[in-house]
Design a protein around this motif. Structure first.
Motif, PDB file in Angstrom:
ATOM      1  N   ILE A 359       0.281 -10.632  -9.723  1.00  0.00           N
ATOM      2  CA  ILE A 359      -0.463 -10.956  -8.331  1.00  0.00           C
ATOM      3  C   ILE A 359      -0.019 -11.588  -7.442  1.00  0.00           C
ATOM      4  O   ILE A 359       0.435 -11.421  -5.978  1.00  0.00           O
ATOM      5  CB  ILE A 359      -1.732 -11.975  -8.771  1.00  0.00           C
ATOM      6  N   TYR A 360       1.131 -12.568  -7.838  1.00  0.00           N
ATOM      7  CA  TYR A 360       2.046 -13.519  -6.997  1.00  0.00           C
ATOM      8  C   TYR A 360       2.985 -12.229  -6.342  1.00  0.00           C
ATOM      9  O   TYR A 360       3.136 -12.288  -4.968  1.00  0.00           O
ATOM     10  CB  TYR A 360       2.892 -14.354  -7.589  1.00  0.00           C
ATOM     11  N   PHE A 361       3.461 -11.597  -7.180  1.00  0.00           N
ATOM     12  CA  PHE A 361       4.550 -10.600  -6.461  1.00  0.00           C
ATOM     13  C   PHE A 361       3.967  -9.884  -5.362  1.00  0.00           C
ATOM     14  O   PHE A 361       4.488  -9.373  -4.440  1.00  0.00           O
ATOM     15  CB  PHE A 361       5.252  -9.760  -7.275  1.00  0.00           C
ATOM     16  N   SER A 362       2.906  -9.209  -5.905  1.00  0.00           N
ATOM     17  CA  SER A 362       2.137  -8.250  -5.094  1.00  0.00           C
ATOM     18  C   SER A 362       1.780  -8.691  -3.646  1.00  0.00           C
ATOM     19  O   SER A 362       1.889  -8.327  -2.548  1.00  0.00           O
ATOM     20  CB  SER A 362       0.896  -7.522  -5.776  1.00  0.00           C
ATOM     21  N   ASN A 363       1.406  -9.942  -3.627  1.00  0.00           N
ATOM     22  CA  ASN A 363       0.937 -10.636  -2.554  1.00  0.00           C
ATOM     23  C   ASN A 363       2.198 -10.858  -1.544  1.00  0.00           C
ATOM     24  O   ASN A 363       2.138 -10.769  -0.576  1.00  0.00           O
ATOM     25  CB  ASN A 363       0.242 -12.102  -2.951  1.00  0.00           C
ATOM     26  N   ILE A 364       3.197 -11.239  -2.082  1.00  0.00           N
ATOM     27  CA  ILE A 364       4.505 -11.310  -1.437  1.00  0.00           C
ATOM     28  C   ILE A 364       4.943  -9.989  -0.742  1.00  0.00           C
ATOM     29  O   ILE A 364       5.123  -9.961   0.384  1.00  0.00           O
ATOM     30  CB  ILE A 364       5.745 -11.942  -2.445  1.00  0.00           C
ATOM     31  N   ARG A 370       3.643  -6.430   5.720  1.00  0.00           N
ATOM     32  CA  ARG A 370       2.788  -6.637   6.818  1.00  0.00           C
ATOM     33  C   ARG A 370       3.393  -7.099   8.145  1.00  0.00           C
ATOM     34  O   ARG A 370       3.265  -6.705   9.187  1.00  0.00           O
ATOM     35  CB  ARG A 370       1.656  -7.862   6.724  1.00  0.00           C
ATOM     36  N   THR A 371       4.492  -8.120   7.663  1.00  0.00           N
ATOM     37  CA  THR A 371       5.318  -8.369   8.874  1.00  0.00           C
ATOM     38  C   THR A 371       6.183  -7.517   9.169  1.00  0.00           C
ATOM     39  O   THR A 371       6.764  -7.480  10.331  1.00  0.00           O
ATOM     40  CB  THR A 371       6.116  -9.852   8.494  1.00  0.00           C
ATOM     41  N   GLU A 372       6.731  -6.722   7.973  1.00  0.00           N
ATOM     42  CA  GLU A 372       7.861  -5.791   8.515  1.00  0.00           C
ATOM     43  C   GLU A 372       7.500  -4.406   8.974  1.00  0.00           C
ATOM     44  O   GLU A 372       8.223  -3.623   9.473  1.00  0.00           O
ATOM     45  CB  GLU A 372       8.906  -5.463   7.294  1.00  0.00           C
TER      46      GLU A 372
END
Lengths: 379, 755
Positions: A359-364, A370-372
């Protein structure tokens, strides 16, 4: 980008319990009914498509299997009876084996011999350690009538053993998680700004503690039971690794003393949870309990025996039965050690780390993309 | 055997005669001896013997001379030479004169009994006696007891490695043929590997085989292996015969008897369909067509136009079937009624078609070529001759019921006409909903009707019997009941419709005269469509409802993809501003002009989404659909105003009753079983009964019309030949054996005549 497919990928998965993989005709019913899917987090259809097409690297980079908590609704609604829920379980086993750089996990999943031989070796190791290094088998009781367990097995020495084991576990688990990072974020060539790791860290801790995503599944009761079980396990883990000398005492406190209450709480929640899951698997009550791999059973059974032996140690100790206490204590450690050493880094229990990290990695990855605005793949 | 074969012994040594007599009568042969060759010769010519034992060296007449003269008079009689002076020349000469065996004296009883046994039971040698001996005198030899002409092995080709042949019972079949003389070996598929030609050839040589029969569902698959092996073994490669169970419909366990006969026919060189489906006289030229949809209409017109009479029986009050309900047909967008109603009125007016609507066939008896059908004519309560179709009665009727033709979207009266273009265009009363029929006071229709003696409230059901030679069943389909899938909310949310309901909404004779409106509730809370309600601004069409699903129907209903695209097109035509979303798994656009139609729909702006929603939920006034958009790798949650469910096709409710009545079994899916899906889709194993249209399997209108014409052509063929084929569905094992025997004997008689 050229991708080499692996036509034997399915054969690899057979050892993890896969029987049929071609039934899925990609209708998307499973993804539609799953309450945990969102845009960019599409499962179970998408990982199954990778499996069908032999895209091994894509599959290993997939974090989706860890997003699933196996409520089983997808399998119920599948018009082909392709069993997507169970396939996700099999993919989780596959990924556990893929992240493990030592190679033990794959063997444990695919061969009963390996699993039981390893359990046997570790149990035997514990037994031998006790045979050669145990303290005096005193039959003198404490003033309260309890057994002098700490004479036989001094808590400070056991504590050292605990910490060595915890250290080893952490080493294996963390290195596997690093391997997971390499296979997912690094392999996708996504440049993550370092700050993002810190920013999303709270998510890791929160999900680890509360399995927050799990409650979105339609089987909310399951989440509650699981949460209670986790609370019991975490409590015991912290006490045993951190405060064993306080916990393993020969004094018999009043039943409302923290040392006893905390112990009882942990034991009861663990016991209820394990019994609930075992009964579920025997009665095959829901979709998730219909198919039991040997690794599912060894996990539950060893946990159950650990709890049971722990309860018996306590009972024998406070009722003043020395020899039984010592025997049961050794047995307790003989079951507990292989259970932790095998299950946590190399088998089913690894989900305690892989799920929150997924979950942590997928959010990252999501935040980075999103930003890129880079093209999306399986996150 | 019921008769004793008779043997004539001609030998001038009395001892030989006596010993022969003793040996042979012990074996229950009828023995006649003669010491005098001349007298013996006379007896051989004048009486019927099954065999002659002939000595060569006789004083009064030389054996060879006797034999040659005997051969001129009775060329076929088997002769065995017994001689004490064997020589190469006499042996050659004897065999030139077609003796069966040449035995030297002295001989043991066995030396003479063996050849005699072989000869007596070999049909070719004694067939003449079979032909002469009529069944009253002697029972003809059953086929199974006859010796095979060639040494044969049977190879059972199983469908899987567990030695199953799907459907029939292999062990029963094997037990049936085991005792036939001439079978040298019986092999089974996994035990004898096929890829080693030399191994097979060795086995063939080992067993002295002259012929191999491959039995199974698809024996042709391995014919090559045996052909090569036979060649390698030095045999004729053409002597590999196939006994295919599937080809003759022996695909269920109950057809094991048929499979036995298939193998039996192969063993004896008979064509199964020639033997078991002999032609039968067509006694009556009239035809019964059950079902008045497009298939029934087409078939009736074809047969009627050929000059023959047709009874068209339809259980509802009008012909037209499902096609009359459609608004437009794909891919040409022809108005369905415009292409159907000319045919319907043709049927109504045709002199050769007796149209029996509101009638049901209750019983079919008789046999192919000569059926008797009992038909129940349900009471209309309206005189069909007198009714002018003016409709005044309906305006006065107080009862309103949801119309079946309009799929419940409009209301009709208890006295009604199904739709304006109904053929026959006559009214009828629905007894279940009519107040008068239910015991209350009414009679409004009777009072209103301007024609005398038109409405007859005392009308009764009538039973009619008709006699026909052929029957075509064209009973069509029903749509899947979408209520079975609760998640889709059909029946719960008013704006979830089935495709047929939507077709009626679109149609100009529907509830809103063709305007697409949202469904709403009336004052009493019933769901209705009205002219003056809102229009939907977004419509979703969900494919594969009840089809391609193991929980409901696992087959594909074939037409739904195309009609869904058609509905999308029609929505865009009537509401150009509306958004249309099609949720599909695959697009099956298989026919002529279909893929082009699909491209056209894409260009019109319909959103085609690969990915199906599972649940439909209410979100305020709209309906929420959640699905994957597989091609765009995302999850979409969309709110639409109206959802159309593309329901699949299922066999009609009374298919079980029809199946029992006609003897045509249904396959697993529930559709009627044809003889062969590819090569003979209209024929069935019940003789004289054909199937056409959707009742044989889901299909679109072009295929239905083609199949109906095909069934009609089969019927016309039968009428022209004045023959039809006997049905084999009901034949018992004994009956089939009798047929096979009879064909075999006829062939022998032909052989005898020609040679």
């Amino acid at each position: 980008m050229r991708e080499i497919i692996n036509p034997d990928l399915y054969v690899n998965l057979k050892q993890f319990g896969a029987k049929e993989w071609n039934d899925c005709y990609q209708c998307g019913n499973c993804t539609a009914i799953c309450s945990l899917t969102e845009s960019k987090l599409l499962f179970p259809r998408k990982p199954i498509r990778f499996l069908q097409m032999g895209l091994k690297n894509e599959l290993e980079a997939c974090l989706e299997p860890w997003m699933c908590y196996y409520c089983g609704e997808c399998s119920e609604k599948c018009p082909r009876d392709a069993n997507p829920g169970e396939l996700m379980m099999i993919l989780r086993r596959y990924l556990t084996a893929a992240y493990d750089w030592i190679g033990l996990a794959r063997r444990i999943y695919s061969s009963k011999t390996w699993e039981f031989v390893l359990i046997f070796i570790l149990s035997a190791l514990v037994l031998l350690l006790f045979i050669f290094f145990h303290g005096p088998l005193t039959t003198e009781l404490t003033p309260e009538g309890g057994v002098q367990l700490n004479v036989f097995a001094p808590a400070n020495i056991i504590h050292i053993g605990d910490m060595i084991m915890a250290g080893l576990l952490s080493f294996f688990l963390l290195s596997n998680i690093f391997n997971m990072y390499l296979k997912t974020i690094r392999r996708k060539n996504i440049k993550v700004p370092f700050k993002l790791y810190i920013k999303e860290l709270w998510l890791l801790i929160f999900n680890f503690a509360f399995q927050w995503k799990f409650r979105k599944c339609d089987a909310r009761f399951y989440w509650i039971i699981h949460l209670l079980l986790v609370s019991g396990y975490v409590t015991l883990f912290v006490i045993i690794v951190g405060f064993l000398t306080w916990f393993q005492t020969d004094q018999i406190f009043e039943w409302w003393h923290p040392q006893r209450i905390i112990g009882y709480y942990a034991t009861i929640t663990l016991l209820l949870g394990v019994i609930y899951f075992i009964i579920g698997r025997i009665k095959k009550s829901g979709e998730r309990s219909k198919y039991s791999h040997i690794s599912d059973w060894t996990f539950l059974v060893m946990l159950f025996l650990t709890i049971l032996s722990g309860i018996l140690v306590h009972i024998f100790r406070i009722t003043g039965l020395p020899m039984l206490t010592y025997v049961m204590y050794v047995l307790h450690l003989m079951v507990l050690t292989p259970m932790l050493m095998i299950e946590v880094p190399f088998s089913k229990w690894s989900h305690l780390a892989y799920r929150p990290f997924a979950i942590y990695f997928s959010n990252i990855i999501k935040s980075t993309i999103r930003t890129e605005n880079s093209p999306s793949e399986c996150t | 055997m019921d008769y004793q074969p008779s043997i004539l012994v001609i030998d001038d040594e009395p001892i030989v005669c006596k010993s022969c007599q003793r040996i042979l009568s012990d074996e229950d042969y009828n023995v006649v001896t003669s010491n005098d060759p001349v007298k013996g010769y006379q007896q051989a010519i004048n009486k019927d013997f099954d065999l002659v034992l002939l000595d060569l060296k006789m004083e009064k007449m030389d054996g060879i001379k006797l034999l040659s003269e005997l051969r001129m008079k009775k060329p076929e009689i088997p002769v065995i030479i017994i001689t004490g002076y064997p020589s190469k020349e006499s042996k050659e000469e004897s065999f030139k004169l077609n003796v069966s065996d040449y035995i030297t004296k002295p001989f043991m009883p066995h030396d003479i009994l063996e050849p005699i046994r072989n000869i007596i039971s070999n049909p070719l040698r004694s067939f003449k006696d079979d032909v002469i001996k009529t069944p009253e005198i002697a029972v003809s030899i059953p086929l199974k007891k006859r010796l095979l002409k060639k040494n044969t092995a049977i190879y059972f080709l199983h469908d899987d490695l567990d030695k199953n042949i799907y459907g029939v019972d292999i062990s029963e079949i094997e037990a049936y043929v085991q005792d036939i003389k001439g079978i040298q070996a019986i092999w089974h598929f996994p035990d004898l590997p096929l890829n080693d030609v030399n191994l097979l050839a060795d086995k063939i040589k080992e067993n002295n085989l002259e012929r191999v029969i491959i039995a199974g569902n698809t024996p042709g698959l391995i014919k090559n292996f045996f052909t090569r092996a036979m060649l390698a073994a030095g045999n004729n490669p053409n002597d590999v015969i196939l006994a295919s169970f599937k080809d003759y419909g022996a695909i269920y366990k109950s057809n094991t008897d048929r499979a036995k006969i298939i193998l039996l026919c192969a063993l004896y060189g008979l064509f199964f369909d020639l033997a078991i489906q002999p032609d039968q006289d067509l006694i009556i030229n009239d035809t019964l067509v059950i079902g008045g949809g497009i298939a029934g209409i087409q078939a009736s017109l074809e047969i009627a136009n050929s000059g023959n009479k047709v009874y068209l029986v339809e259980k509802s009050a009008t012909i037209g079937g499902h096609m009359a309900k459609f608004d437009k047909t794909f891919p040409t967008m022809d108005c369905a009624a415009c292409i159907l109603t000319p045919k319907m009125s043709d049927v109504g007016q045709h002199p050769n078609i007796e149209l029996m609507t509101y009638c049901e066939v209750t019983e079919i008896s008789g046999e192919a070529g000569n059926f008797t059908a009992k038909i129940l004519r349900k009471a209309r309560y309206v005189n069909v001759e007198a009714c002018t179709g003016c409709g005044t009665c309906a305006t006065k009727c107080p009862t309103k019921i949801p119309s079946e033709f309009d799929e419940g979207t409009t209301l009709r009266k208890a006295i009604y006409i199904p739709f304006p273009q109904a053929v026959p265009n006559k009214y009828l009363i629905d007894t279940e909903n009519c107040r008068y029929m239910q015991g209350n006071k009414c009679g409004a229709c009777l009072k209103a009707c301007p024609v005398d003696n038109c409405i007859n409230l005392d009308d009764k059901d009538e039973e009619i019997e008709i006699r026909v030679g052929n029957i075509i069943i064209a009973t069509g389909f029903k749509t899947f009941d979408a209520k079975r899938i609760e998640d889709l909310g059909y029946g719960k949310y008013p704006n979830v419709l089935t495709s047929l309901e939507f077709e009626r909404l679109l149609n100009a004779s529907g509830p809103t005269s063709g305007k697409i409106k949202l469904r709403t509730k009336d004052k009493k809370g019933n769901w209705i469509f009205t002219d003056d309600f809102e229009e939907p601004s977004s419509i979703a069409i969900i494919h594969c409802v009840g089809s391609r699903d193991v929980h409901y129907n696992h087959y594909c209903s074939r037409v739904c993809c195309m009609y869904s695209l058609k509905l999308a097109h029609l929505v865009k035509e009537k509401l150009p501003e509306a958004s249309v979303y099609e949720y599909y798994i695959d697009i099956r656009a298989f026919g002529k002009g279909y893929d082009e139609f699909f491209r056209r729909i894409e260009k019109e702006g319909t959103h085609l989404i690969r990915g199906r929603p599972v649940k439909i939920e209410q979100a305020g006034d709209q309906l929420l659909l959640r699905s994957e958009d597989i091609e765009h790798d995302s999850l979409i949650e969309r709110k639409v105003d109206m959802v159309i469910l593309s329901v699949g096709l299922e066999p009609s409710e009374d298919i079980t009753r029809l199946s029992e009545m006609s003897g045509i079994p249904t396959t697993e899916d529930g559709w009627f079983m044809e003889v062969h899906n590819i090569f003979d889709p209209v024929n069935t194993y019940s003789g004289g009964i054909m199937v056409a249209g959707a009742c044989q399997g889901p299909k679109d209108i072009p295929a239905t019309v083609a199949q109906a014409s095909a069934a009609a052509s089969r019927v016309i063929q039968n009428i022209l030949k004045k023959k039809t084929k006997k049905g084999i569905a009901y034949l018992l094992l004994e009956e089939m054996e009798d047929y096979a025997n009879a064909l075999y004997e006829r062939r022998i008689a032909d052989y005898e005549r020609n040679y």
